[in-house]
Scaffold this active site. Sequence first.
Site, mmCIF file in Angstrom:
data_model
loop_
_atom_site.group_PDB
_atom_site.id
_atom_site.type_symbol
_atom_site.label_atom_id
_atom_site.label_comp_id
_atom_site.label_asym_id
_atom_site.label_seq_id
_atom_site.Cartn_x
_atom_site.Cartn_y
_atom_site.Cartn_z
ATOM 1 N N LEU A 48 47.647 50.114 67.579
ATOM 2 C CA LEU A 48 47.299 49.992 66.025
ATOM 3 C C LEU A 48 46.474 48.612 65.978
ATOM 4 C CD1 LEU A 48 51.002 50.714 64.407
ATOM 5 C CD2 LEU A 48 48.644 52.177 64.163
ATOM 6 N N LYS A 49 46.599 47.636 66.798
ATOM 7 C CA LYS A 49 46.074 46.359 66.777
ATOM 8 C C LYS A 49 44.526 46.566 67.096
ATOM 9 C CE LYS A 49 44.426 42.457 66.142
ATOM 10 N NZ LYS A 49 44.944 41.136 66.808
ATOM 11 N N VAL A 50 44.277 47.327 68.063
ATOM 12 C CA VAL A 50 42.886 47.531 68.285
ATOM 13 C C VAL A 50 41.990 48.430 67.453
ATOM 14 C CG1 VAL A 50 42.958 47.044 70.742
ATOM 15 C CG2 VAL A 50 43.216 49.243 70.168
ATOM 16 N N THR B 68 46.106 40.430 72.260
ATOM 17 C CA THR B 68 45.597 41.813 71.846
ATOM 18 C C THR B 68 45.132 42.512 73.332
ATOM 19 O OG1 THR B 68 44.695 41.081 69.669
ATOM 20 C CG2 THR B 68 43.683 43.169 70.496
#
Length: 321
Positions: free
Chosen positions: A166-168, A92
């Site tokens: 999008l992950k964070v 991430t």
Amino acid sequence: MKTGFIGLGNVGGKLAGSLLRNGIDLRVHDLDPSLVADFVARGAGEGGGPAEMMRACDVVITCLPSPAASAAVMAEMLPEIRPGKIWMEMSTTDADEILRLGALVAQAGGTAVECPVSGGCHRADTGNISIFAGGPRAAVEAAMPLLKHLGRRILHTGDLGTASKLKVMTNYLATVHLVALCEAMTTMKAAGLDLTTTYEAIRISSGTSFVHETESQLILSGSRDVNFTMDLIQKDIGLFQKLADQGGVPLEMSPLLIEIMRDGQRRFGERAQSNRIIERLEQATGLQVLADGFPLVLVDDEPEAEGAEVTRSVSPLAAAE
């Protein structure tokens, strides 16, 4: 494909285990030699260092704790990147940093794909985690055979950088709900409600979420060990705040969330488990937010199956209207 995996920590070790379990020709590397030795005992090859691994492998996967760690590993691998080599970044990380490193890989003739995961360590352990894949379509397709062993649901998010953003975002949302659940359950305890009943009421209602159905169980059991620490939370929600600042979005909850986590770090330690944040409210109220019958460790009971790409663009309800 000869595959290298760098970073055998809480998440990386489980992802690498899925590759090994599914018969992938795997070499591994980590700064902790005991983690490497465990994989070698199970049939993996010892990869040496990052440069040696990139030289020997078709694909090298990194799963590291920070953008700085990824940059340091890439600095060692870059001289060994040639046409046909693939770098899969499963950390991430900062979208700007993935774009910078991806450009260096492309200049050397290689291919970069970002593949951050979401769904918790227990699902990473069984190959049932979700994966966001960012990069050119051809690059994602080249990585797809490995992705299908690493995760259950794979979403191609667009160009390089989109998956990291999008992950964070998803980690920000998960943290919002973790803090909200702590407040909700402590308030119900103070109001005299049974916490097992409270858990079920949330679970079957519009207030539920993946975070509730997993992390709330570890809070109530007293384990509070979700294999995710406050320093990692701070990294992720800080990256989300950076995106908001770059876009001129005046967030209100995000700065407060960052300060709540800072206070948790001051009280419980920089690398305290993230769901220990409930203990701020326990200390403030003198209450114990605990209940019998909840697990100390999360276990994924969904049978392992080969992953598939997610292609639906609208919800089933929207499609029916």
